[in-house]
Design an enzyme around this catalytic site. Structure first.
Site, PDB file in Angstrom:
ATOM      1  N   HIS A  73      -0.206   7.123  -1.742  1.00 26.32           N
ATOM      2  CA  HIS A  73       0.680   7.610  -2.802  1.00 26.32           C
ATOM      3  C   HIS A  73      -0.199   7.877  -4.037  1.00 26.32           C
ATOM      4  O   HIS A  73      -1.229   7.229  -4.223  1.00 26.32           O
ATOM      5  CB  HIS A  73       1.687   6.489  -3.096  1.00 26.32           C
ATOM      6  N   ASP A  76      -1.170  -1.812  -1.096  1.00 30.06           N
ATOM      7  CA  ASP A  76       0.012  -1.223  -1.708  1.00 30.06           C
ATOM      8  C   ASP A  76       1.164  -1.466  -0.723  1.00 30.06           C
ATOM      9  O   ASP A  76       1.283  -0.789   0.298  1.00 30.06           O
ATOM     10  CB  ASP A  76      -0.239   0.277  -1.937  1.00 30.06           C
ATOM     11  N   GLN A 108       6.231   0.068   0.380  1.00 33.55           N
ATOM     12  CA  GLN A 108       7.149   0.405   1.471  1.00 33.55           C
ATOM     13  C   GLN A 108       7.196  -0.673   2.551  1.00 33.55           C
ATOM     14  O   GLN A 108       8.139  -0.708   3.337  1.00 33.55           O
ATOM     15  CB  GLN A 108       6.741   1.733   2.123  1.00 33.55           C
ATOM     16  N   LYS A 130      12.534  -1.058  -4.478  1.00 34.46           N
ATOM     17  CA  LYS A 130      12.494  -0.659  -3.061  1.00 34.46           C
ATOM     18  C   LYS A 130      12.908  -1.824  -2.171  1.00 34.46           C
ATOM     19  O   LYS A 130      12.885  -1.748  -0.954  1.00 34.46           O
ATOM     20  CB  LYS A 130      11.092  -0.176  -2.703  1.00 34.46           C
ATOM     21  N   CYS A 133       4.930  12.452  -3.684  1.00 38.12           N
ATOM     22  CA  CYS A 133       3.772  11.883  -4.417  1.00 38.12           C
ATOM     23  C   CYS A 133       2.580  11.647  -3.499  1.00 38.12           C
ATOM     24  O   CYS A 133       1.821  10.684  -3.673  1.00 38.12           O
ATOM     25  CB  CYS A 133       4.136  10.590  -5.145  1.00 38.12           C
TER      26      CYS A 133
HETATM   27  N1  PLP Z   1       3.162   3.313  -3.276  1.00 33.18           N
HETATM   28  C1  PLP Z   1       4.016   3.754  -2.341  1.00 33.18           C
HETATM   29  C2  PLP Z   1       3.610   3.722  -0.896  1.00 33.18           C
HETATM   30  C3  PLP Z   1       5.267   4.216  -2.721  1.00 33.18           C
HETATM   31  O1  PLP Z   1       6.122   4.662  -1.782  1.00 33.18           O
HETATM   32  C4  PLP Z   1       5.613   4.224  -4.091  1.00 33.18           C
HETATM   33  C5  PLP Z   1       6.912   4.795  -4.525  1.00 33.18           C
HETATM   34  O2  PLP Z   1       7.486   5.640  -3.876  1.00 33.18           O
HETATM   35  C6  PLP Z   1       4.702   3.741  -5.010  1.00 33.18           C
HETATM   36  C7  PLP Z   1       3.482   3.300  -4.573  1.00 33.18           C
HETATM   37  C8  PLP Z   1       5.014   3.703  -6.463  1.00 33.18           C
HETATM   38  O3  PLP Z   1       6.051   2.808  -6.716  1.00 33.18           O
HETATM   39  P1  PLP Z   1       6.711   2.723  -8.158  1.00 33.18           P
HETATM   40  O4  PLP Z   1       7.078   4.112  -8.539  1.00 33.18           O
HETATM   41  O5  PLP Z   1       7.898   1.825  -7.959  1.00 33.18           O
HETATM   42  O6  PLP Z   1       5.697   2.116  -9.071  1.00 33.18           O
END
Ligand code: PLP
Length: 419
Positions: free
Chosen positions: A136, A213, A216, A239, A377
């Site tokens: 992401h 990270d 998900q 999430k 993203c």
């Molecule tokens: N990493 C992953 C794999 C994500 O799916 C997301 C959000 O969709 C993020 C990071 C970023 O999360 P946040 O926008 O809640 O900080």
């Protein structure tokens, strides 16, 4: 194929009282364009159960107060609830201590915190940081910014056509110049679950710290940070059926102790003079200013709710939905699934040969079906697959087989109209 679909439909769902779960989520009764809402955008954000909403409202209605600072009754109660949430989270991921749980705004801020503090202090010119093709943007850009500042190099593990990391390439890439590895546990676009334990083991053979990270993965896989032995882990409350604006950075205590604070201000200090400041102990050293108190309480409540249902039951249910949906769309003409890894969370990304994803999303919206379309993203990942965008259905604990049928019915109509 159709007998397989029928078999999944007949599957024993008795482990799971789906109607009771659905009743816990008030938003699921919403009509969209006069049709019952079919919410399949859970990878973007999940809906919130009444239990979470009530816990947050109760705080605002009955003991709203700032934390850590007051001797009065309300402040003490708020502090107890806030710190109680930290303990719930610590137990949820099996951290060694509650001082390893830092409240942030979400995954993005958690990663930025590590890049800005650990990264700034430890990455030097010529060093290398490893990420993967399926990251992401929030696990690309902070490292890219750091590399630009330090004249370091960002290296990217390639993936195969199924959307799986090519582990041998990672083995070739890692060397004495590598100073950090930051990897997504489960991809928001492909659904791929990465072999993070193997990645961590290999990195640790070189004494390289690893950040996961888990944005998900956290609502699908049981995460035990001690067993995984990851050095940092980032996730977001929203999430995980909790509120927006709150997230977690887990860090091993020895790393956090050695790291410089992220932001300066109230709560993160132990003593301030105009000449110098000494910092508060963990975890407060990284929590400058008034935190999102209601958010932390809401996140704690979300975890309590999830644990009542059982993360394994939720994962099992989502796996059935994914399996069913995957089989049901495979017959559709011109549809290609993007992300066919062996191990997946409940994410189904696809691309129609002749229909733009935005048209798919708009059409489905009129059927009451909420999916996500776009690059999610993950622009570099889109480039890897040579497509501008995908349509993505992502499943949550409250979705049903019948909702998948509505999705598939909508897709068939799209084919009739655009086909
Ligand atoms: N990493 C992953 C794999 C994500 O799916 C997301 C959000 O969709 C993020 C990071 C970023 O999360 P946040 O926008 O809640 O900080």
């Amino acid at each position: 194929m159709h007998t397989e679909i029928a078999a999944i439909k007949k599957n024993d769902f008795s482990f799971y009282d789906i109607q009771k779960i659905r009743n816990d989520f008030p938003i699921l009764k919403t009509l969209v364009h006069d049709k019952p809402l079919v919410y399949l955008d859970n990878a973007a954000t999940t809906q919130k159960p009444q239990y979470v909403i009530d816990k947050m409202n109760y705080y605002y209605e009955n003991y709203n107060s700032n934390v850590h600072r007051g001797v009065h009754a309300l402040s003490q109660k708020a502090t107890e609830a806030f710190e109680g949430a930290r303990i719930i989270i610590k137990n949820f991921i099996n951290a060694l201590g509650k001082n390893e749980i830092i409240f942030t705004r979400g995954t993005t801020e958690s990663i930025n915190l590590v890049a800005s503090t650990y990264g700034r202090a430890n990455i030097k010119e010529g060093d290398e940081i490893i990420i993967s093709t399926m990251e992401h943007h929030s696990n690309i850009v902070p490292w890219q910014m750091l590399c630009t500042e330090k004249n370091a190099k960002l290296r990217v593990i390639p993936i195969n056509d199924n959307g799986e990391i090519i582990f041998e390439e990672f083995e070739k890439m890692i060397n004495e110049k590598t100073k950090f590895v930051s990897i997504v546990y489960a991809s928001n676009t492909l659904g791929t679950i990465n072999p993070v334990k193997e990645i961590i083991n290999l990195a640790h053979n070189y004494n390289i710290p690893v950040l996961l990270d888990a944005a998900q993965a956290i609502n699908h896989l049981k995460i035990d940070v001690q067993q995984l032995d990851c050095d940092f882990l980032a996730f977001s409350g929203h999430k995980l059926y909790g509120p927006t604006g709150i997230g977690i950075l887990y860090g091993k205590v020895n790393f956090l102790e050695a790291m410089h604070p992220y932001q300066g201000g109230g709560d993160m200090i132990s003593k301030v003079t105009f000449e110098e400041t000494t910092y508060n102990e963990l975890p407060h050293k990284f929590e400058a200013g008034t935190p999102d108190i209601a958010g932390a309480i809401g996140l704690g409540a979300a975890i309590e709710y999830i644990e009542k249902i059982g993360l394994e039951n939720i994962a099992h249910h989502e796996n059935l939905l994914l399996d069913y949906a995957t089989k049901a769309v495979s017959d559709l003409q011109g549809l290609k699934i993007i992300g066919t890894a062996k191990d997946k969370i409940g994410v189904l990304s696809f691309h129609f040969e002749n229909v733009h994803p935005h048209d798919v999303g708009t059409f489905l919206d009129f059927e009451g079906v909420a999916i996500r379309t776009g690059h999610h993203c993950t622009q570099p990942l889109m480039r890897r697959f040579n497509i501008p965008a995908t349509s993505r259905a992502s499943f949550g604990m409250y979705n049903t087989i019948e909702e998948v049928d509505v999705l598939v019915h909508g897709l068939k109509k799209i084919l009739e109209v655009f086909g």
